[in-house]
Design a protein around this motif. Structure first.
Motif, PDB file in Angstrom:
ATOM      1  N   LYS A   2       0.828  -1.201   0.000  1.00  0.00           N
ATOM      2  CA  LYS A   2       0.000   0.000   0.000  1.00  0.00           C
ATOM      3  C   LYS A   2       0.863   1.252   0.000  1.00  0.00           C
ATOM      4  O   LYS A   2       1.879   1.305   0.667  1.00  0.00           O
ATOM      5  N   LYS A   3       0.451   2.250  -0.764  1.00  0.00           N
ATOM      6  CA  LYS A   3       1.153   3.527  -0.770  1.00  0.00           C
ATOM      7  C   LYS A   3       0.613   4.396   0.346  1.00  0.00           C
ATOM      8  O   LYS A   3      -0.568   4.384   0.647  1.00  0.00           O
ATOM      9  N   VAL A   4       1.504   5.153   0.953  1.00  0.00           N
ATOM     10  CA  VAL A   4       1.117   6.072   2.022  1.00  0.00           C
ATOM     11  C   VAL A   4       0.950   7.458   1.420  1.00  0.00           C
ATOM     12  O   VAL A   4       1.822   7.940   0.697  1.00  0.00           O
ATOM     13  N   ASN A   5      -0.168   8.082   1.690  1.00  0.00           N
ATOM     14  CA  ASN A   5      -0.427   9.435   1.222  1.00  0.00           C
ATOM     15  C   ASN A   5       0.224  10.383   2.222  1.00  0.00           C
ATOM     16  O   ASN A   5      -0.375  10.766   3.220  1.00  0.00           O
ATOM     17  N   TRP A   6       1.469  10.764   1.946  1.00  0.00           N
ATOM     18  CA  TRP A   6       2.229  11.571   2.891  1.00  0.00           C
ATOM     19  C   TRP A   6       1.666  12.973   3.032  1.00  0.00           C
ATOM     20  O   TRP A   6       1.852  13.610   4.068  1.00  0.00           O
ATOM     21  N   THR A   7       0.984  13.459   2.019  1.00  0.00           N
ATOM     22  CA  THR A   7       0.353  14.774   2.134  1.00  0.00           C
ATOM     23  C   THR A   7      -0.698  14.743   3.233  1.00  0.00           C
ATOM     24  O   THR A   7      -0.774  15.653   4.062  1.00  0.00           O
ATOM     25  N   ALA A   8      -1.496  13.682   3.263  1.00  0.00           N
ATOM     26  CA  ALA A   8      -2.512  13.554   4.305  1.00  0.00           C
ATOM     27  C   ALA A   8      -1.867  13.407   5.682  1.00  0.00           C
ATOM     28  O   ALA A   8      -2.358  13.961   6.666  1.00  0.00           O
ATOM     29  N   VAL A   9      -0.760  12.675   5.756  1.00  0.00           N
ATOM     30  CA  VAL A   9      -0.069  12.498   7.036  1.00  0.00           C
ATOM     31  C   VAL A   9       0.430  13.844   7.556  1.00  0.00           C
ATOM     32  O   VAL A   9       0.261  14.177   8.734  1.00  0.00           O
ATOM     33  N   VAL A  10       1.017  14.646   6.673  1.00  0.00           N
ATOM     34  CA  VAL A  10       1.538  15.958   7.086  1.00  0.00           C
ATOM     35  C   VAL A  10       0.403  16.869   7.518  1.00  0.00           C
ATOM     36  O   VAL A  10       0.491  17.545   8.554  1.00  0.00           O
ATOM     37  N   ILE A  11      -0.693  16.896   6.764  1.00  0.00           N
ATOM     38  CA  ILE A  11      -1.826  17.771   7.107  1.00  0.00           C
ATOM     39  C   ILE A  11      -2.438  17.371   8.442  1.00  0.00           C
ATOM     40  O   ILE A  11      -2.691  18.220   9.303  1.00  0.00           O
ATOM     41  N   THR A  13      -0.986  15.744  10.859  1.00  0.00           N
ATOM     42  CA  THR A  13      -0.017  16.030  11.920  1.00  0.00           C
ATOM     43  C   THR A  13      -0.030  17.503  12.299  1.00  0.00           C
ATOM     44  O   THR A  13      -0.011  17.852  13.483  1.00  0.00           O
ATOM     45  N   ILE A  14      -0.086  18.374  11.290  1.00  0.00           N
ATOM     46  CA  ILE A  14      -0.140  19.810  11.570  1.00  0.00           C
ATOM     47  C   ILE A  14      -1.410  20.168  12.336  1.00  0.00           C
ATOM     48  O   ILE A  14      -1.363  20.926  13.303  1.00  0.00           O
ATOM     49  N   VAL A  15      -2.528  19.585  11.931  1.00  0.00           N
ATOM     50  CA  VAL A  15      -3.786  19.844  12.637  1.00  0.00           C
ATOM     51  C   VAL A  15      -3.692  19.342  14.077  1.00  0.00           C
ATOM     52  O   VAL A  15      -4.120  20.027  15.012  1.00  0.00           O
ATOM     53  N   ALA A  16      -3.104  18.154  14.276  1.00  0.00           N
ATOM     54  CA  ALA A  16      -2.967  17.608  15.633  1.00  0.00           C
ATOM     55  C   ALA A  16      -2.078  18.506  16.493  1.00  0.00           C
ATOM     56  O   ALA A  16      -2.374  18.731  17.676  1.00  0.00           O
ATOM     57  N   PHE A  55      16.189  16.646  29.267  1.00  0.00           N
ATOM     58  CA  PHE A  55      15.085  15.984  29.952  1.00  0.00           C
ATOM     59  C   PHE A  55      13.798  16.790  29.863  1.00  0.00           C
ATOM     60  O   PHE A  55      12.715  16.232  29.810  1.00  0.00           O
ATOM     61  N   MET A  56      13.923  18.106  29.848  1.00  0.00           N
ATOM     62  CA  MET A  56      12.730  18.947  29.758  1.00  0.00           C
ATOM     63  C   MET A  56      12.025  18.743  28.418  1.00  0.00           C
ATOM     64  O   MET A  56      10.799  18.748  28.350  1.00  0.00           O
ATOM     65  N   TRP A  57      12.780  18.516  27.347  1.00  0.00           N
ATOM     66  CA  TRP A  57      12.181  18.348  26.024  1.00  0.00           C
ATOM     67  C   TRP A  57      11.913  16.891  25.676  1.00  0.00           C
ATOM     68  O   TRP A  57      11.290  16.610  24.645  1.00  0.00           O
ATOM     69  N   LEU A  58      12.345  15.959  26.493  1.00  0.00           N
ATOM     70  CA  LEU A  58      12.198  14.544  26.179  1.00  0.00           C
ATOM     71  C   LEU A  58      10.730  14.115  26.099  1.00  0.00           C
ATOM     72  O   LEU A  58      10.328  13.429  25.155  1.00  0.00           O
ATOM     73  N   ILE A  59       9.916  14.512  27.050  1.00  0.00           N
ATOM     74  CA  ILE A  59       8.507  14.099  27.064  1.00  0.00           C
ATOM     75  C   ILE A  59       7.715  14.725  25.922  1.00  0.00           C
ATOM     76  O   ILE A  59       7.031  14.003  25.194  1.00  0.00           O
ATOM     77  N   PRO A  60       7.783  16.039  25.682  1.00  0.00           N
ATOM     78  CA  PRO A  60       7.017  16.581  24.555  1.00  0.00           C
ATOM     79  C   PRO A  60       7.455  16.028  23.202  1.00  0.00           C
ATOM     80  O   PRO A  60       6.614  15.728  22.350  1.00  0.00           O
ATOM     81  N   LEU A  61       8.763  15.857  23.008  1.00  0.00           N
ATOM     82  CA  LEU A  61       9.228  15.308  21.733  1.00  0.00           C
ATOM     83  C   LEU A  61       8.815  13.845  21.567  1.00  0.00           C
ATOM     84  O   LEU A  61       8.461  13.418  20.475  1.00  0.00           O
ATOM     85  N   GLY A  62       8.860  13.085  22.641  1.00  0.00           N
ATOM     86  CA  GLY A  62       8.394  11.704  22.581  1.00  0.00           C
ATOM     87  C   GLY A  62       6.906  11.625  22.269  1.00  0.00           C
ATOM     88  O   GLY A  62       6.464  10.785  21.480  1.00  0.00           O
ATOM     89  N   PHE A  63       6.140  12.523  22.874  1.00  0.00           N
ATOM     90  CA  PHE A  63       4.699  12.567  22.627  1.00  0.00           C
ATOM     91  C   PHE A  63       4.411  12.913  21.166  1.00  0.00           C
ATOM     92  O   PHE A  63       3.584  12.263  20.516  1.00  0.00           O
ATOM     93  N   LEU A  64       5.107  13.898  20.633  1.00  0.00           N
ATOM     94  CA  LEU A  64       4.906  14.276  19.238  1.00  0.00           C
ATOM     95  C   LEU A  64       5.335  13.152  18.293  1.00  0.00           C
ATOM     96  O   LEU A  64       4.690  12.915  17.273  1.00  0.00           O
ATOM     97  N   THR A  65       6.410  12.452  18.636  1.00  0.00           N
ATOM     98  CA  THR A  65       6.845  11.328  17.815  1.00  0.00           C
ATOM     99  C   THR A  65       5.788  10.237  17.791  1.00  0.00           C
ATOM    100  O   THR A  65       5.486   9.670  16.732  1.00  0.00           O
ATOM    101  N   ILE A  71      -0.323   8.439  13.475  1.00  0.00           N
ATOM    102  CA  ILE A  71      -1.041   8.921  12.300  1.00  0.00           C
ATOM    103  C   ILE A  71      -0.553   8.198  11.050  1.00  0.00           C
ATOM    104  O   ILE A  71      -1.356   7.789  10.200  1.00  0.00           O
ATOM    105  N   ALA A  72       0.760   7.996  10.930  1.00  0.00           N
ATOM    106  CA  ALA A  72       1.299   7.276   9.771  1.00  0.00           C
ATOM    107  C   ALA A  72       0.784   5.845   9.738  1.00  0.00           C
ATOM    108  O   ALA A  72       0.440   5.319   8.673  1.00  0.00           O
ATOM    109  N   TRP A  73       0.683   5.194  10.905  1.00  0.00           N
ATOM    110  CA  TRP A  73       0.172   3.823  10.958  1.00  0.00           C
ATOM    111  C   TRP A  73      -1.292   3.767  10.544  1.00  0.00           C
ATOM    112  O   TRP A  73      -1.694   2.870   9.799  1.00  0.00           O
ATOM    113  N   VAL A  74      -2.097   4.729  11.028  1.00  0.00           N
ATOM    114  CA  VAL A  74      -3.517   4.749  10.668  1.00  0.00           C
ATOM    115  C   VAL A  74      -3.691   4.977   9.171  1.00  0.00           C
ATOM    116  O   VAL A  74      -4.497   4.306   8.516  1.00  0.00           O
ATOM    117  N   VAL A  75      -2.916   5.902   8.611  1.00  0.00           N
ATOM    118  CA  VAL A  75      -3.012   6.160   7.174  1.00  0.00           C
ATOM    119  C   VAL A  75      -2.593   4.925   6.393  1.00  0.00           C
ATOM    120  O   VAL A  75      -3.237   4.556   5.409  1.00  0.00           O
TER     121      VAL A  75
END
Length: 114
Positions: A2-11, A13-16, A55-65, A71-75
Motif C-alpha cells: 500500500k502507498k502512504v499518502n504523505w500529504t494527508a499524514v503531514v496535514i 499532523t499539523i492539525v494535531a 530531559f525537559m524536552w524529552l517528554i514533549p518530543l516523545g509525545f509528538l513522535t 497517524i502514519a500507521w492509521v493512514v
C-alpha cells in the motif's frame, strides 16, 4: 504494498499539533514547569546544564513522535483501498448476490453450479 499518502499524514499532523497547542494554552499553558521555571536547570553556567534541557524536552518530543507514528500507521492501515473486488455473481434462482465458493444459495437453498 500500500502507498502512504504523505500529504494527508503531514496535514493531519499539523492539525494535531495545532489542536495540542490550543489545548495547552486553554488549560493554562505549561504551568509550573514552563520555560525558565526549572530552577536554573538548563540555564545555569554549569557545563552539564544541557542535561536538564534534554530531559525537559524529552517528554514533549516523545509525545509528538508517537502522534506522528500513530497517524502514519492509521493512514497506512486504512489508506489505499487497493483491495481487488471479487467478481459479482448472482443466484440463478433468486438473483441475489453470492460468493464464488458457495455450494448452495443461503437465501433460497438452490444448488449452485460453477
Amino acid at each position: 504494498m500500500k502507498k502512504v499518502n504523505w500529504t494527508a499524514v503531514v496535514i493531519v499532523t499539523i492539525v494535531a499539533l495545532l489542536v495540542l497547542q490550543v489545548a495547552t494554552s486553554l488549560l493554562g499553558g505549561w504551568g509550573m514547569m514552563g520555560p525558565g521555571m526549572m530552577g536554573g536547570w538548563g540555564y545555569s553556567p554549569s557545563p552539564f546544564g544541557w542535561i536538564g534541557m534534554a530531559f525537559m524536552w524529552l517528554i514533549p518530543l516523545g509525545f509528538l513522535t508517537l502522534i506522528v507514528l500513530g497517524i502514519a500507521w492509521v493512514v497506512k492501515a486504512t489508506g489505499g483501498g487497493n483491495n481487488p473486488v471479487a467478481p459479482a455473481q448472482t443466484c440463478s434462482s433468486c438473483g441475489r448476490g453470492i460468493q464464488a465458493d458457495w455450494k448452495n444459495c443461503p437465501y433460497c437453498g438452490t444448488a449452485l453450479t460453477k
